[in-house]
Design a protein around this motif. Structure first.
Motif, short mmCIF file in Angstrom:
data_model
loop_
_atom_site.label_atom_id
_atom_site.label_comp_id
_atom_site.label_asym_id
_atom_site.label_seq_id
_atom_site.Cartn_x
_atom_site.Cartn_y
_atom_site.Cartn_z
N THR A 218 51.88 -10.20 18.35
CA THR A 218 52.41 -8.99 18.99
C THR A 218 53.11 -8.08 17.99
O THR A 218 53.36 -6.91 18.28
N LYS A 219 53.40 -8.59 16.80
CA LYS A 219 54.09 -7.81 15.77
C LYS A 219 53.14 -7.33 14.68
O LYS A 219 53.57 -6.84 13.64
N VAL B 221 53.05 0.17 22.65
CA VAL B 221 54.12 -0.78 22.34
C VAL B 221 53.93 -2.05 23.16
O VAL B 221 53.67 -1.98 24.36
N LYS C 182 55.97 -4.89 24.63
CA LYS C 182 57.33 -5.34 24.93
C LYS C 182 57.28 -6.81 25.31
O LYS C 182 56.56 -7.20 26.23
N CYS C 183 58.05 -7.61 24.60
CA CYS C 183 58.02 -9.06 24.79
C CYS C 183 59.37 -9.56 25.27
O CYS C 183 60.41 -9.14 24.75
N GLU C 184 59.34 -10.48 26.22
CA GLU C 184 60.58 -11.06 26.74
C GLU C 184 61.04 -12.25 25.93
O GLU C 184 62.05 -12.87 26.25
N ARG D 93 54.66 -10.64 28.27
CA ARG D 93 54.43 -9.53 27.37
C ARG D 93 53.84 -8.37 28.17
O ARG D 93 53.06 -8.58 29.09
N TRP E 105 52.05 -4.37 27.99
CA TRP E 105 51.38 -3.28 27.27
C TRP E 105 51.95 -1.97 27.78
O TRP E 105 51.92 -1.69 28.98
N CYS E 106 52.48 -1.15 26.87
CA CYS E 106 53.17 0.08 27.28
C CYS E 106 52.60 1.27 26.50
O CYS E 106 52.49 1.22 25.27
N THR F 115 53.09 0.80 32.04
CA THR F 115 53.60 -0.50 31.62
C THR F 115 52.89 -1.54 32.47
O THR F 115 52.94 -1.48 33.70
#
Length: 294
Positions: A17-18, A233, A235-237, A245, A247-248, A258
């Motif tokens: 994800t990064k 982006v 966004k991961c919890e 996770r 998708w935004c 989102t």
């Protein structure tokens, strides 16, 4: 599974994800069978194929250790039973994520007989070009589904629907989708246009008659969205494989998306020169959408 080297296994921390394509890690688990060597590391940049919705293929790449180079043949989701010290793979996983006493892990499959041991330090290297092509295909598929919903919303529903997408359009994609497959720079979605969908208020006959026009209008929407060059982006919890996770993508003009998704993705719509769909009626009740990214 045959021989097991006993060791505690913790849930895998994921790095895909990064946009990290190479990382150092330590082996937590090695399991040998007649056909494969299964390796779990504490962290990994590899994206495994999901055992629940296997639409996104596993990453390809290498595992490097003490001068040896091993090809990662496959990469799958596993679940480790802490009490019984047993690893379950893919469709054999008997529990849902979050189950007490189970750790979900990324399992790297190598050829049998790989000379690896628990606590070995390794380097994990993914095929970045292949992952990028899958990411382009996956993000393009998301955009295409929202664009299709948007076009159908304007003319082809005779009833309101309880299920709306992130752009507040009736969610044809969610209602009708029966199969999806991500591939390099491509996403394929199969839809079932059955009686239930007609009862929900979709004018299926009119939609099929206008398929070429709908295709053109969807492609116009996609071109407009790509022109924004909007960032994407993830966004991961949390850092673990099973953490949620999202998708935004903010397309502007009040269109911000989102949605939950566990795949790998582009970081910006500027990575595309184009996205186009083709719609093909496969039978009276079956429709296929192929999304191609460039």
């Amino acid at each position: 599974m045959s021989e097991v080297l006993t060791h505690q296994v913790l849930a895998t921390k994921v790095l895909f994800t990064k946009a990290i394509t190479q990382s150092s890690s330590q082996i937590q688990w090695v399991e040998q069978t007649d056909t494969s060597t299964y390796v779990i590391t504490d962290t990994t940049p590899f994206h495994p194929v999901s055992h629940i919705w296997p639409d996104h293929p596993a990453d390809r790449g290498l595992l490097l250790c003490t001068g040896n180079k091993y090809t990662v043949i496959n990469c799958v989701t596993g679940a480790f039973d802490v009490e019984n010290h047993k690893l379950h793979l893919g469709s054999d996983i008997p529990v849902k994520r979050g189950e007490a006493g189970w750790h979900f892990v990324v399992v790297h499959e190598l050829a049998p007989g790989a000379a690896l041991n628990i606590n070995d330090d390794v380097e994990l290297v993914i095929d970045a070009n292949y992952q990028a092509a899958l990411s382009r295909g996956h993000s393009a598929g998301h955009l295409a589904s929202f664009a299709l919903n948007k076009v159908l919303e304007q003319s082809y529903w005779r009833k309101d629907a309880s299920r709306k997408d992130a752009l507040n359009n009736r969610d044809f994609h969610s209602y009708a989708q029966v199969l999806s497959l991500v591939s390099e720079n491509k996403s394929t979605d199969s839809y079932r246009l059955g009686k239930t969908l007609k009862k929900r208020g979709l004018n299926v006959a009119e939609m099929l008659t206008d398929l070429a026009e709908i295709e053109a209008r969807v492609n116009d929407v996609l071109a407009t969205w790509l022109a924004t060059k909007a960032p994407v982006v993830m966004k991961c919890e949390g850092e673990l494989l099973t953490d949620s996770r999202f998708w935004c993508c903010d397309l502007g003009k009040g269109e911000s998306i989102t949605m939950p998704c566990g795949g790998s993705h582009v970081q910006s719509l500027a990575e595309y020169t184009g996205i186009e769909i083709t719609l093909t009626q496969k039978s009276d009740q079956d429709l296929e959408m192929i999304t191609t990214a460039s």
